[in-house]
Design an enzyme around this catalytic site. Sequence first.
Site, short mmCIF file in Angstrom:
data_model
loop_
_atom_site.label_atom_id
_atom_site.label_comp_id
_atom_site.label_asym_id
_atom_site.label_seq_id
_atom_site.Cartn_x
_atom_site.Cartn_y
_atom_site.Cartn_z
N GLU A 118 0.83 -1.21 0.00
CA GLU A 118 0.00 0.00 0.00
C GLU A 118 0.87 1.26 0.00
OE1 GLU A 118 -3.10 -0.16 -0.59
OE2 GLU A 118 -3.95 -1.96 0.29
N HIS A 141 -2.93 1.47 8.19
CA HIS A 141 -4.00 0.72 7.54
C HIS A 141 -4.16 -0.60 8.28
CE1 HIS A 141 -6.39 -1.60 4.88
NE2 HIS A 141 -5.40 -2.40 4.56
N HIS A 143 -7.36 -3.90 9.57
CA HIS A 143 -8.61 -4.58 9.23
C HIS A 143 -9.46 -4.82 10.49
CE1 HIS A 143 -6.10 -6.63 5.73
NE2 HIS A 143 -6.31 -5.36 5.50
N HIS A 214 -12.91 -3.89 3.32
CA HIS A 214 -11.46 -4.12 3.40
C HIS A 214 -10.88 -3.69 4.75
CE1 HIS A 214 -7.23 -3.43 1.40
NE2 HIS A 214 -7.15 -3.98 2.60
O1 2HA Z 1 -0.54 -5.11 3.33
O2 2HA Z 1 -3.64 -5.10 4.17
O3 2HA Z 1 -4.30 -3.91 1.92
C1 2HA Z 1 -1.61 -5.95 3.43
C2 2HA Z 1 -2.87 -5.22 3.25
C3 2HA Z 1 -3.14 -4.65 1.92
ZN ZN Z 2 -5.56 -4.29 3.80
#
Ligand code: 2HA
Ligand code: ZN
Length: 269
Positions: A118, A141, A143, A214
């Site tokens: 990313e 970032h 999840h 995502h």
């Molecule tokens: O790097 O989460 O979106 C792994 C991720 C990509």
């Molecule tokens: Zn991701």
Amino acid sequence: MSILDNRAALKAEIDKVAEVAGYLWMKGWAERNGGNITINITEFVDDGMKSLPAISGMMPLGKVLPHLKGCWFYCKGTQKRMRDLSRNPMENGSIIRILDDCSHYEIVADCPVAPTSELPSHLAVHDYLLAKGSPYRASLHTHPIELVALTHNRDWMEKDRATRMLWSMIPETKAFCPRGLGMVPYMLPSSQELADATIKAIDEDYDVVMWEKHGVFAVDTDIMSAFDQVDVLNKSAQIYIAARNMGFIPDGMTDAQMTELSNAFGLPK
Ligand code: 2HA
Ligand code: ZN
């Protein structure tokens, strides 16, 4: 030998990244290599660092990012695990510098670990933040389970609908995530399109942006603060779900209570 040896301030920033990486794993937000972190460490760069040779070739950024001239970043490595990074940040991430053409970078230390997939989103966001004169130096970032689940329903993707619900679950959420949760419709991970949409949402004045089905992308002054914003939002999503699991739709704080809170803490309306 590590570039962090005898550089206490820089090491403290990387230690925060490692601490946050551990939290992401423990929360179940970082399966396999999921998620990524970049921090702008330019303010910690000294002359000794500037004279270090590169340990990689020149790699393309994919775009000219004019405000990143002379900038340095710590980046999680691609395919690396947060749970490993939490114990060994310099073997699961690396320090890179942006070259003067603003369209290439090279790895400087400690190991030739290629940065996160990313990177286009992360560096484009850092470029945007510097252009705006923002004090934000960290981007995250990850999840988060309950927040991602929320995006699997069209209604919650409507602008600020999720924000209003999340703020109303517990007073802390608006106090500590005062700009709410921006929404970006599904786009291919790692794409320039996703990077552009993320910047557009941050520019609309969100610190935390949801990537549909995502994860989240969050920015703040340092990585701990970026994590905290995501953590309070996800806590609210968990409270909502707990109430639904008890068989009712939670009332949420009333509009009058939200207004009182905003006034008391000087928050945006
Ligand atoms: O790097 O989460 O979106 C792994 C991720 C990509
Ligand atoms: Zn991701």
